[in-house]
Write a protein that holds these residues in place. Sequence first.
Motif, short mmCIF file in Angstrom:
data_model
loop_
_atom_site.label_atom_id
_atom_site.label_comp_id
_atom_site.label_asym_id
_atom_site.label_seq_id
_atom_site.Cartn_x
_atom_site.Cartn_y
_atom_site.Cartn_z
N ASP A 338 48.46 74.12 61.97
CA ASP A 338 47.93 72.78 62.81
C ASP A 338 49.19 71.82 62.99
OD1 ASP A 338 45.75 70.60 63.55
OD2 ASP A 338 46.85 69.57 61.74
N THR A 339 49.39 71.32 64.10
CA THR A 339 50.41 70.50 64.18
C THR A 339 50.69 69.19 63.39
OG1 THR A 339 50.59 71.55 66.62
CG2 THR A 339 51.87 69.26 66.14
N ASP A 340 49.64 68.54 63.62
CA ASP A 340 49.89 67.15 62.58
C ASP A 340 50.05 67.67 61.20
OD1 ASP A 340 49.37 65.67 64.85
OD2 ASP A 340 47.22 65.53 64.57
N ALA A 341 49.41 68.72 60.83
CA ALA A 341 49.60 69.07 59.17
C ALA A 341 51.08 69.52 59.27
CB ALA A 341 48.52 70.05 58.82
N VAL A 342 51.54 70.10 59.80
CA VAL A 342 52.99 70.85 59.89
C VAL A 342 54.04 69.52 59.83
CG1 VAL A 342 54.70 72.05 60.68
CG2 VAL A 342 52.47 72.95 60.59
N ILE A 343 53.66 68.87 61.00
CA ILE A 343 54.46 67.47 60.95
C ILE A 343 54.57 66.63 59.45
CG2 ILE A 343 54.54 64.83 61.98
CD1 ILE A 343 53.71 66.43 64.68
N LYS A 344 53.50 66.45 59.00
CA LYS A 344 53.40 65.72 57.89
C LYS A 344 54.14 66.60 56.83
CE LYS A 344 50.93 62.17 59.06
NZ LYS A 344 51.61 60.80 59.15
N ALA A 345 54.06 67.76 56.73
CA ALA A 345 54.89 68.53 55.74
C ALA A 345 56.37 68.43 56.18
CB ALA A 345 54.51 69.92 55.75
N LEU A 346 56.84 68.28 57.24
CA LEU A 346 58.14 68.13 57.57
C LEU A 346 58.74 66.95 57.11
CD1 LEU A 346 58.33 69.98 61.37
CD2 LEU A 346 59.77 70.38 59.22
N GLU A 347 57.94 65.87 57.15
CA GLU A 347 58.33 64.57 57.14
C GLU A 347 58.64 64.56 55.39
OE1 GLU A 347 55.92 61.93 60.66
OE2 GLU A 347 54.90 62.39 58.61
N THR A 348 58.23 65.41 54.64
CA THR A 348 58.36 65.20 53.28
C THR A 348 59.21 66.27 52.80
OG1 THR A 348 56.31 66.32 52.79
CG2 THR A 348 56.23 64.05 52.74
N ILE A 349 60.00 66.89 53.78
CA ILE A 349 60.88 68.04 53.35
C ILE A 349 62.08 67.72 52.38
CG2 ILE A 349 62.38 68.01 55.27
CD1 ILE A 349 61.85 71.27 55.37
N ASP A 350 62.12 68.57 51.31
CA ASP A 350 63.35 68.47 50.43
C ASP A 350 63.75 69.67 49.94
OD1 ASP A 350 65.14 67.68 48.45
OD2 ASP A 350 63.47 66.44 47.17
N MET A 351 64.67 70.34 50.59
CA MET A 351 65.00 71.69 50.11
C MET A 351 66.46 71.86 50.36
SD MET A 351 63.64 73.64 53.73
CE MET A 351 64.45 75.22 53.33
N PRO A 352 66.99 73.02 49.75
CA PRO A 352 68.48 73.10 49.95
C PRO A 352 68.94 73.91 51.32
CG PRO A 352 67.38 74.82 48.23
CD PRO A 352 66.52 73.57 48.73
N VAL A 353 70.03 73.75 51.75
CA VAL A 353 70.08 74.14 53.07
C VAL A 353 71.58 74.71 53.26
CG1 VAL A 353 67.99 73.26 54.60
CG2 VAL A 353 70.57 72.19 54.21
N THR A 354 72.18 75.29 54.02
CA THR A 354 73.39 75.78 54.07
C THR A 354 74.45 74.54 53.90
OG1 THR A 354 73.51 75.75 56.42
CG2 THR A 354 72.71 77.89 55.33
N THR A 355 74.07 73.45 54.61
CA THR A 355 75.15 72.37 54.79
C THR A 355 74.85 71.52 53.61
OG1 THR A 355 73.38 71.25 56.22
CG2 THR A 355 75.27 72.70 57.23
#
Length: 406
Positions: A338-355
Amino acid sequence: MTQAHPFLKRLAAIATAALFGTLAHAQAQPPIKIGINAPIQVQVGRDIRDGAQLAVDEINAKGGVLGRQLSMVVADETEDPEKGISAIKKLTADEKVDVLIGGYTSGVTLAQLPHITRAKTIALTVGAASPAITAKVKQNYDTNKYIFRTGVLNSLHLANGLLGYMTGFLHGELGLKKFAIVGESAKWVQDLLPYLKKSAQDKGLEIVMAETFDTGTTNFSPLLSKVKNSGAEYMVVILSHASSDILAKQWYDARVPVPYGGIDVKSQDTDFFERVGGKSLSEVAINFIVRAPLSERTLPFFEAFEGRYKREPVYTGAGAYDSVYAYADAVTRAGKLDTDAVIKALETIDMPVTTGRMQLDESHDLKAGAGLVNLLFVQWQEGGKRVIVWPKEARTGDYVKPQWMN
């Protein structure tokens, strides 16, 4: 031997049928489709495609997302707004992708935004730096909530990074005070240059020259002469689409007694030093990723990317790779597509990335700072070696001057 009761036989048959039905349904589920919009003619575009593909393959090998595989479709947006719009329409209307990952040129991305929001498709931008792209999220959230910048810092962050390089390193460590700032005539530079000039002057630096040049410039001699005559001790460059190759060669051949560096996107290409015959020697260019332990994911990414593609990645490759993982993480935490649910999850993202580490602000913009994502100032040195000279805590070698200034 007692035979099973007919009712129990029927119950077992129903359970078996339900189990196979569930498995068949899982297997029949279509893949989660990722649309890649990138200018494939240049390395920054090819690395978007290749970095994303690497992440897709790694995630699929581990079982996919919510039991579904990822698939990828690519549309070449070139560096032209009209073709960029066509690429978005192809991916959203024809291919019906679940998410868009890509984008390099700010002008193209800005032209694409109305079509992205109209399609209500999440877009993770990895190369375009204009603050105007994500500013629209705060201006009208309901319309523009689909827009994120996950693979590059915006122009104001870039300006602050450049300012730190000028004040902390060039002035603080090398003792330089007079600067010429030159940049290409492009939207993202128009956002950045005035802010950088004023901020540098407020810090006590002397800006003896600040001007732009056409992106199609093939003769930099007049500009370089003007820089030389300005009394500048260092030339700060801001370019992405103009020819870094021509600038480096003409600067070197003229033995301009002014070192240079700054934001020079095409000089981040891993073959740049070889491409210009070593004439970028001593140039400093910002980067977001080099072969250094920026996070626990940096070196494994380099090894995987080089192992497959036989070249080092540029920042857009890392950004696309991280963005696929960020989207997969958001879908997993949302528990559905669900687009809205994924958007809300992206807004709280906190994860290690390559940079470094990915967190987003209220404008859906990648955060910068200690422990997050930072600009690296990387110098081309003898033999095509790349050395981080700033920030100090990430330094991997000493700064060198142009040969004719030693």
